[in-house]
Enzyme design. Structure first.
Site, PDB file in Angstrom:
ATOM      1  N   ARG A   1       0.854  -1.138  -0.019  1.00 59.72           N
ATOM      2  CA  ARG A   1      -0.092  -0.031   0.150  1.00 59.72           C
ATOM      3  C   ARG A   1       0.906   1.312  -0.109  1.00 59.72           C
ATOM      4  O   ARG A   1       0.496   2.409  -0.710  1.00 59.72           O
ATOM      5  CB  ARG A   1      -1.002   0.009   1.186  1.00 59.72           C
ATOM      6  CG  ARG A   1      -1.759  -1.078   1.265  1.00 59.72           C
ATOM      7  CD  ARG A   1      -3.082  -1.137   1.104  1.00 59.72           C
ATOM      8  NE  ARG A   1      -3.895  -2.401   1.152  1.00 59.72           N
ATOM      9  CZ  ARG A   1      -4.434  -2.758   2.064  1.00 59.72           C
ATOM     10  NH1 ARG A   1      -4.599  -1.825   3.423  1.00 59.72           N
ATOM     11  NH2 ARG A   1      -5.208  -3.983   2.376  1.00 59.72           N
TER      12      ARG A   1
ATOM     13  N   GLU B   1     -14.516 -15.898   8.944  1.00 60.78           N
ATOM     14  CA  GLU B   1     -14.294 -15.390   7.456  1.00 60.78           C
ATOM     15  C   GLU B   1     -14.097 -16.437   6.476  1.00 60.78           C
ATOM     16  O   GLU B   1     -12.855 -16.600   6.192  1.00 60.78           O
ATOM     17  CB  GLU B   1     -13.281 -14.179   7.361  1.00 60.78           C
ATOM     18  CG  GLU B   1     -12.986 -13.615   6.226  1.00 60.78           C
ATOM     19  CD  GLU B   1     -11.980 -12.422   6.209  1.00 60.78           C
ATOM     20  OE1 GLU B   1     -11.882 -11.920   4.943  1.00 60.78           O
ATOM     21  OE2 GLU B   1     -11.219 -12.065   7.285  1.00 60.78           O
TER      22      GLU B   1
ATOM     23  N   LYS C   1     -17.942 -12.688   8.441  1.00 62.59           N
ATOM     24  CA  LYS C   1     -17.349 -11.812   7.564  1.00 62.59           C
ATOM     25  C   LYS C   1     -17.149 -12.569   6.385  1.00 62.59           C
ATOM     26  O   LYS C   1     -16.271 -13.054   5.810  1.00 62.59           O
ATOM     27  CB  LYS C   1     -16.031 -11.457   8.124  1.00 62.59           C
ATOM     28  CG  LYS C   1     -15.349 -10.289   7.189  1.00 62.59           C
ATOM     29  CD  LYS C   1     -13.959  -9.934   7.580  1.00 62.59           C
ATOM     30  CE  LYS C   1     -13.507  -8.936   6.678  1.00 62.59           C
ATOM     31  NZ  LYS C   1     -12.110  -8.067   7.088  1.00 62.59           N
TER      32      LYS C   1
ATOM     33  N   SER D   1     -14.672  -6.368   1.429  1.00 64.02           N
ATOM     34  CA  SER D   1     -14.962  -5.426   0.400  1.00 64.02           C
ATOM     35  C   SER D   1     -14.165  -6.226  -0.944  1.00 64.02           C
ATOM     36  O   SER D   1     -14.787  -5.762  -2.118  1.00 64.02           O
ATOM     37  CB  SER D   1     -14.145  -4.145   0.486  1.00 64.02           C
ATOM     38  OG  SER D   1     -12.939  -4.324   0.785  1.00 64.02           O
TER      39      SER D   1
ATOM     40  N   ARG E   1      -9.257  -2.199   2.871  1.00 58.64           N
ATOM     41  CA  ARG E   1      -8.902  -1.119   1.588  1.00 58.64           C
ATOM     42  C   ARG E   1     -10.142  -0.090   1.130  1.00 58.64           C
ATOM     43  O   ARG E   1      -9.866   1.150   0.869  1.00 58.64           O
ATOM     44  CB  ARG E   1      -8.772  -2.100   0.298  1.00 58.64           C
ATOM     45  CG  ARG E   1      -7.423  -2.588   0.517  1.00 58.64           C
ATOM     46  CD  ARG E   1      -7.445  -3.794  -0.519  1.00 58.64           C
ATOM     47  NE  ARG E   1      -8.387  -5.053  -0.615  1.00 58.64           N
ATOM     48  CZ  ARG E   1      -8.358  -6.054  -1.352  1.00 58.64           C
ATOM     49  NH1 ARG E   1      -7.720  -5.978  -2.549  1.00 58.64           N
ATOM     50  NH2 ARG E   1      -9.093  -7.078  -0.761  1.00 58.64           N
TER      51      ARG E   1
END
EC number: 4.1.2.13
Length: 364
Positions: free
Chosen positions: A43, A188, A230, A272, A304
């Site tokens: 990032r 998740e 999630k 996302s 993000r």
């Protein structure tokens, strides 16, 4: 004949249930700030900032020191081990800053993937060894929930029954260990968006993955009222040429959840999955407006999609603190509204918010 031995006391169940409900109350969601050192480096590289511990600390200090009104939009923050023990420039632990804002602190607990032999490059997740001891220490250090990400992909012979079952059982074992130590487990099972599959194929696979996950959670005596899910939204693969509206994504997603996720689960916080910030918000809003039964809170757990605009605004410069916090707050409020089905797209989003955040075979 099944025999039942109590896994949790009533006091433990009460604490877990209250923590889970507080995270998703009134349209609140989760900031996933649990990127590993390597992922955070990717990032920072995009904004031409060196990947040092100090630069990572500075960016997170800006996010965590945002105005206390953030607690109306963010109910929990997932941290990486490094971040849990970092301090702001005044020597105050980040976790204490968050707690003083009324935000629940969580921690990433899985330790990445390991190959499943005899499959088409599928993986299972590592981290069960020593997990109970880690959970106990994190609880002492102020952590109240954990996160464990299992990765499944759609490809030739994928996901295999072996990968689905192996990851479901690992998720369930993790969830049980978390609860024994007073942590709410975020479960998740992510079907990643790599590939050219259509919406219907993703829905079919997502239903199979979620059904297996909840069968395993039941087998492992996990207290569902003290968990959060999630999942991925049901979307077409990133390389699919057919485009779908937020309403189509919402209908496929809620249908899959309605068929597989028990009503006892208090909240579903979507990842996302590399969508742009704006697409992640629009899809979440459509999901909450979907005209199907929705017995759970439907919210967000974005990394993000909450940080891209903020990171671009920061650019590694302390002078950009206010602009960075404004960008972060704007996305947090937008997703808070979407979690209540009240988001209105104004068309004034910046370039960073509409840029795709997809990364092939994404790892944290």
């Amino acid at each position: 004949m099944a025999h039942r031995f109590p896994a949790l006391t009533q006091e433990q169940k009460k604490e877990l249930s209250e923590i889970a409900q507080s995270i998703v109350a009134n349209g609140k969601g989760i900031l996933a700030a649990d990127e590993s050192v390597g992922t955070m480096g990717n990032r920072l590289q995009r904004i031409k900032v060196e990947n040092t511990e100090e630069n990572r600390r500075q960016f997170r200090e800006i996010l965590f020191s945002v105005d206390s009104s953030i607690n109306q939009s963010i109910g929990g923050v997932i941290l990486f081990h490094e971040t849990l023990y970092q301090k702001d420039s005044q020597g105050k632990l980040f976790r204490n800053i968050l707690k003083e804002k009324g935000i629940v602190v969580g921690i990433k607990l899985d330790q990445g993937g390991a190959p499943l032999a005899g499959t088409n490059k599928e993986t299972t997740i590592q981290g069960l060894d020593g997990l109970s001891e880690r959970c106990a220490q994190y609880k002492k250090d102020g952590v109240d929930f954990g996160k464990w990400r299992a990765v499944l992909r759609i490809a030739d012979q994928c996901p295999s029954s072996l990968a689905i079952q192996e990851n479901a059982n690992a998720l369930a074992r993790y969830a049980s260990i978390c609860q024994q130590n007073g942590l709410v487990p975020i479960v998740e099972p992510e079907v990643i968006p790599d590939g050219d599959h259509d919406l219907e194929h993703c829905q079919y696979v997502t239903e199979k993955v979620l059904a297996a996950a909840y069968k395993a959670l039941n087998d492992h005596h996990v207290y569902l009222e003290g968990t959060l899910l999630k999942p991925n939204m049901v979307t077409a693969g990133h390389a699919c040429t057919k485009k779908y509206t937020p309403e189509q994504v919402a209908m496929a997603t809620v249908t899959a959840l309605h068929r597989t996720v028990p009503a006892a689960v208090p909240g579903i916080c979507f990842l996302s999955g590399g969508m742009s910030e704006e697409d992640a918000t629009l899809n979440l809003n459509a999901i909450n407006l979907c005209p199907l039964p929705k017995p759970w809170k439907l919210s967000f757990s974005y990394g993000r999609a909450l940080q891209a605009s903020a990171l671009a605004a920061w650019g590694g410069k302390a002078a950009n603190k206010e602009a960075t916090q404004e960008a972060f707050m704007k996305r947090a409020v937008a997703n808070h509204q979407a979690a209540k089905g009240q988001y209105v797209h104004t068309g004034s989003s910046g370039a960073a918010s509409t840029q795709s955040l997809f990364t092939a075979c994404y790892t944290y």
